[in-house]
Motif scaffolding. Structure first.
Motif, PDB file in Angstrom:
ATOM      1  N   HIS A  23       0.848  -1.202   0.000  1.00 34.02           N
ATOM      2  CA  HIS A  23       0.000   0.000   0.000  1.00 34.02           C
ATOM      3  C   HIS A  23       0.869   1.232   0.000  1.00 34.02           C
ATOM      4  O   HIS A  23       1.741   1.383   0.840  1.00 34.02           O
ATOM      5  N   GLU A  24       0.613   2.105  -0.969  1.00 35.11           N
ATOM      6  CA  GLU A  24       1.316   3.387  -0.974  1.00 35.11           C
ATOM      7  C   GLU A  24       0.295   4.499  -1.054  1.00 35.11           C
ATOM      8  O   GLU A  24      -0.896   4.242  -1.141  1.00 35.11           O
ATOM      9  N   ALA A  25       0.789   5.719  -1.038  1.00 36.44           N
ATOM     10  CA  ALA A  25      -0.132   6.855  -0.960  1.00 36.44           C
ATOM     11  C   ALA A  25      -1.111   6.865  -2.129  1.00 36.44           C
ATOM     12  O   ALA A  25      -2.300   7.049  -1.953  1.00 36.44           O
ATOM     13  N   ASP A  26      -0.600   6.687  -3.337  1.00 32.90           N
ATOM     14  CA  ASP A  26      -1.503   6.830  -4.482  1.00 32.90           C
ATOM     15  C   ASP A  26      -1.744   5.515  -5.204  1.00 32.90           C
ATOM     16  O   ASP A  26      -2.449   5.471  -6.191  1.00 32.90           O
ATOM     17  N   GLN A  27      -1.164   4.456  -4.727  1.00 35.42           N
ATOM     18  CA  GLN A  27      -1.398   3.210  -5.424  1.00 35.42           C
ATOM     19  C   GLN A  27      -1.327   2.021  -4.492  1.00 35.42           C
ATOM     20  O   GLN A  27      -0.728   2.067  -3.431  1.00 35.42           O
ATOM     21  N   GLU A  28      -1.981   0.958  -4.944  1.00 34.36           N
ATOM     22  CA  GLU A  28      -1.871  -0.317  -4.244  1.00 34.36           C
ATOM     23  C   GLU A  28      -1.392  -1.317  -5.265  1.00 34.36           C
ATOM     24  O   GLU A  28      -1.796  -1.263  -6.423  1.00 34.36           O
ATOM     25  N   SER A  29      -0.570  -2.250  -4.822  1.00 31.28           N
ATOM     26  CA  SER A  29      -0.152  -3.244  -5.788  1.00 31.28           C
ATOM     27  C   SER A  29      -0.201  -4.614  -5.170  1.00 31.28           C
ATOM     28  O   SER A  29      -0.074  -4.785  -3.962  1.00 31.28           O
ATOM     29  N   ILE A  30      -0.403  -5.577  -6.018  1.00 28.12           N
ATOM     30  CA  ILE A  30      -0.412  -6.978  -5.601  1.00 28.12           C
ATOM     31  C   ILE A  30       0.576  -7.709  -6.503  1.00 28.12           C
ATOM     32  O   ILE A  30       0.544  -7.571  -7.729  1.00 28.12           O
ATOM     33  N   THR A  31       1.472  -8.447  -5.900  1.00 24.93           N
ATOM     34  CA  THR A  31       2.506  -9.122  -6.666  1.00 24.93           C
ATOM     35  C   THR A  31       2.533 -10.585  -6.282  1.00 24.93           C
ATOM     36  O   THR A  31       2.489 -10.921  -5.097  1.00 24.93           O
ATOM     37  N   SER A  32       2.653 -11.422  -7.287  1.00 27.99           N
ATOM     38  CA  SER A  32       2.809 -12.846  -7.012  1.00 27.99           C
ATOM     39  C   SER A  32       4.269 -13.212  -7.100  1.00 27.99           C
ATOM     40  O   SER A  32       4.988 -12.744  -7.975  1.00 27.99           O
ATOM     41  N   GLN A  33       4.706 -14.064  -6.193  1.00 27.81           N
ATOM     42  CA  GLN A  33       6.090 -14.483  -6.236  1.00 27.81           C
ATOM     43  C   GLN A  33       6.152 -15.873  -6.837  1.00 27.81           C
ATOM     44  O   GLN A  33       5.483 -16.784  -6.379  1.00 27.81           O
ATOM     45  N   MET A  34       6.974 -16.003  -7.846  1.00 24.70           N
ATOM     46  CA  MET A  34       7.041 -17.288  -8.536  1.00 24.70           C
ATOM     47  C   MET A  34       8.465 -17.613  -8.920  1.00 24.70           C
ATOM     48  O   MET A  34       9.351 -16.748  -8.914  1.00 24.70           O
TER      49      MET A  34
END
Lengths: 169, 672
Positions: free
Chosen positions: B549-560
């Motif tokens: 979670h950041e101020a202007d964005q959210e990100s979801i990352t998969s680790q593979m």
């Protein structure tokens, strides 16, 4: 420019009229043209798909037997994604009429309520077993007009060019 | 006074000077008044100055966040980095038109400043045509598409640019493509000037070919960057979708490619004059048509450039261009007679004509498919569309024949080639192609279309390399080292050898297209931590999702992880980012790993919590060759265009005499 005085080569008649008609070129050209027209015609026949709005789909009588493309806008609040599978249902509207759509597959990033989409697939009316296509039968969605099973989902890219409008206040 | 006010003034003044230049050039040429033509030239430079000023004003308005300007408010925001803010200048309708006009002015200035190299009687009419086009753009800019419109109340912050568009590819692709579209105006201006004055000299031909070469190179770059961007950002695993907007950019490229070949016939033998002029005019008309189609919305496309009255202006302009060009054509038809005749189909003229037929045929098929919705709506009252299968099945066979012609062409002589000589030149490539056709099925490639395609590519590539080898061998026989021989060949016969480089690039691109189109493997799987999916010999192991979670964005990352042959290759992190300020607009971060000549394309389709993800994997063989081939084509285009030293006459004569020995070798002994 090449020298005009090349010695006679085999097969060339001694008198060459300047107005000799290039039949071989015409023949080759016609062959290419024929191949092109055949390819275009045959593949148009094979690949042409109806492209219509939701209202046109409802009025169309021959549209249940073939694959068709329908364009419209995703209705706000109609997107339901089922958790386990990739199946998703939503409703496409075009101002007056609504069309429930079920789609299995990857959803483009831009997809959300209010954007314009084009779905391609089959349209099942009540006479077909449309109810079995819903993930949760009898969940309350009105089947009234039939169901569209989409194979392809195309969402329009975010708009780049717009005429100058009043800016948000 | 705001910068935007300065901008409007600059635009209006530019329009005034453009009209003056247009009238002055025509009058000056008609009445043979040199001073008027010179004045018109200077006026064209003034137009360039004012347009650069207007463009600067718009960019400054962006950088100073002057949100009272509607256009700035719609396309930028306080939080955008400066390079995207500057790029937003051409990101919208009005700004992109200003960018068009500015570039046209810059190219016009280049023409004016180098006008000494052009036959004198053509100069005023080229200037007039360019100023005419410029006036049209300025009229549109000043009236319906003004980027400098202000509102009384400035909003606190702007809309900003959609995050999908804030990407390095998006920084480069639109300006390149817009530049490409615009650059077709230059050869068009030369064509009109030739028709008006009736003089089609070899200097004119050389000038128009060089301008068209520049247009072709820029358009190639624009197309490649667009394909690259689509591949890396959009997530559907491909790079070309035969979308109407993509087709619109391809059409003038095809006709330009045809032109670049048929001018050689005109230069050599004085034939095909009408055809060449038509190709130039059609290229520009297609560029305008493409602009019209993209901005008017008459053909629905996934690239939704939304729509305004500008579309109908462009349509009117297109009609005017076509009418004026055809009128001039019929007026000048007697001057355009061929100087010589066609002799044998088995000649370089023959293969260039074949090349032209095929390229124009592909263009026709693409155009047909693109406007098919309009045709079917008009004829059958029912809108119908055709999708990628149509284009693939029509363009595919035509393209294969084109590749074949590309290999045979350089081995044919002008006027006629004896069959014995032809076979002597074709022996090696044919044998290699046959070998390829035999080996591939044994190696497991059983698809017939692919085998044919690869065999043809082998033929053409080996024919080109063989030609290069023969050239080097001849020079080496005269005492030069191999490397120096190759360098000297490129130095002296730049056009011919630059062309070989472009052809090699195109063959490479074709191989990449065949591989990625026919052999792509796709698999989806829903994975939990520790689970893996196996695609084409690669194992993709999934570990879990990480949210940030950041101020202007959210990100979801998969680790593979990617495993191959029991060895861990690397870690990859496909994911998505959601931009809060844009209603959580998602942008994918696709993980593309290039292993040799295969791309492993991993896309996070869906997820649930931290321990479940739907992963889509594409294994795309040979895709890197598409990019390498494209880069090679660009290099070849630049090589062809690169100016020769001022002793231009000597170089061209040298080209002709160089062809003579080759021709003698190919035609063989006279007689038997």
């Amino acid at each position: 420019m090449q020298a005009a005085g090349t010695p006679l080569e085999e097969g060339v008649t001694s008198v060459r009229s300047r107005k000799r008609f290039p039949w071989s070129f015409v023949l080759a050209g016609v062959a290419v043209l024929g191949a092109l027209l055949y390819l275009v015609y045959a593949n148009t026949q094979a690949n042409a798909v109806y492209y219509m709005t939701v209202s046109e789909l409802k009025q169309c009588t021959t549209c249940t037997v073939q694959s068709v493309r329908v364009s419209g806008i995703v209705q706000a609040g109609s997107i339901v994604r089922s958790g386990q599978s990739e199946r998703m249902t939503f409703t496409v509207v075009d101002g007056k009429q609504t069309l429930p759509v079920v789609y299995t597959g990857v959803v483009p990033d831009i997809f959300r309520a209010g954007i314009q989409v084009v779905v391609e697939g089959h349209y099942y009316t009540e006479s077909a077993s449309a109810s079995t296509l819903l993930p949760r039968p009898g969940s309350g969605s009105d089947l009234g007009q039939g169901l569209f099973q989409a194979q392809t989902l195309l969402a329009k890219c975010p708009s780049k060019f717009q005429t100058a409008k009043a800016p948000p206040q | 006074m705001y910068f935007s006010d300065l901008g409007i003034v600059a635009l209006i003044l530019a329009l005034g000077f453009a009209l003056y230049a247009l009238v002055g050039a025509v009058l000056g040429a008609w009445r043979s008044k040199r001073w008027l033509v010179a004045s018109a030239q200077r006026s064209a430079l003034v137009v360039t100055g004012f347009l650069l000023l207007a463009a600067t004003c718009l960019i400054v308005s962006f950088l100073t966040h002057d949100f009272a300007v509607n256009y700035v408010a719609q396309h930028s925001s306080l939080s955008m980095p400066w390079y995207f803010t500057t790029a937003a200048f051409y990101g919208g309708q009005e700004g992109s038109l200003l960018y068009w006009a500015t570039l046209l002015a810059v190219f016009t200035a280049i023409f004016v400043l180098t006008a000494k190299r052009v036959p004198e009687q053509l100069v005023p009419y080229v200037t007039a045509t360019l100023m005419g086009i410029q006036s049209f753009l300025l009229v549109v800019l000043v009236s319906v598409s003004n980027p400098f419109v202000r509102s009384a109340l400035a909003p606190r912050d702007g809309n900003g640019l959609n995050p999908l568009l804030m990407d390095p590819g998006m920084l480069v692709h639109p300006p390149l493509l817009l530049m490409g579209y615009m650059s077709f105006a230059l050869p068009f201006a030369f064509a009109l000037a030739a028709l008006i004055t009736g003089s089609l000299t070899s200097e004119w031909l050389r000038a128009i070919r060089r301008w068209m070469l520049a247009s072709w190179t820029i358009q190639t770059a624009g197309l490649l960057v667009g394909a690259w961007w689509a591949y890396h950002v959009l997530g559907w695993g491909g790079y070309w979708g035969w979308d109407p907007v993509e087709n619109a950019a391809l059409l003038p490229w095809l006709t330009a490619s045809a032109f670049l070949h048929s001018t050689m016939v005109q230069e050599r033998r004085g034939m095909l004059k009408v055809w060449n002029l038509s190709l130039v005019i059609v290229s520009f008309a297609l560029a305008i048509f493409g602009t019209f189609e993209v901005r008017s919305g008459i053909i629905s496309s996934v690239h939704s450039f939304a729509y305004s009255a500008v579309g109908s202006y462009f349509l009117a302009f297109l009609v005017v261009i076509i009418v004026v060009s055809m009128a001039l054509f019929f007026f000048r038809l007697p001057h355009l007679r061929s100087e010589q005749e066609f002799d044998s189909v088995l000649s370089r003229e023959g293969v260039f004509l074949l090349n032209n037929f095929l390229l124009v045929g592909i263009a026709f098929a693409t155009l047909w498919g693109t406007i098919f919705p309009l045709i079917s709506a008009a004829l059958r009252r029912q809108t119908m569309t055709v999708g990628p299968p149509f284009y693939n099945q029509v363009v595919g066979p035509l393209g294969v024949v084109l590749l074949l012609a590309m290999g045979v062409g350089p081995l044919l002589a002008w006027r006629r080639t004896s069959r014995a000589a032809l076979w002597r030149n074709l022996r090696v490539p044919v044998v290699l192609a046959a070998l390829c056709a035999l080996i591939l099925p044994l190696a497991g490639v059983t698809d017939v279309a692919a085998n044919v395609g690869f065999a043809v590519c082998t033929f053409t590539a080996s024919a080109i390399v063989y030609e290069l080898w023969r050239g080097v061998r001849v020079r080496h026989g005269h005492g030069e080292g191999y490397a120096r021989a190759l360098y000297m060949l490129f130095q002296r016969y730049r056009q011919r050898y630059g062309g070989y480089v472009v052809h090699l690039g195109l063959v490479m691109l074709a191989v990449g297209v065949i591989g990625s189109h026919l052999f792509q493997v796709q698999r989806d799987a829903i994975l939990h931590p520790g689970q893996e999916m196996s695609v084409a010999g690669y194992r993709f192991v999934y570990f879990g999702n990480v949210a940030k979670h950041e101020a202007d964005q959210e990100s979801i990352t998969s680790q593979m992880q990617i495993w191959h042959d029991g060895q861990l290759q690397r870690y990859i992190y496909p994911g998505r980012t959601f931009y809060r300020n844009f209603d959580d607009q998602p942008a994918s971060r696709i993980s593309i790993t290039t292993v040799g000549l295969t791309d492993l394309y991993v896309f996070l389709a869906d997820w649930s919590g931290a321990a479940q993800a739907t992963i889509r994997v594409f294994v795309n063989p040979l895709v890197p060759l598409v990019w390498y081939g494209g880069a090679l084509m660009l290099l070849g285009g630049v090589l062809c265009w690169w100016p020769v030293r001022p002793h231009g006459g000597r170089s061209r004569k040298a080209t002709h005499t160089a062809h003579a020995p080759v021709a003698q070798k190919t035609t063989g002994r006279v007689g038997v």
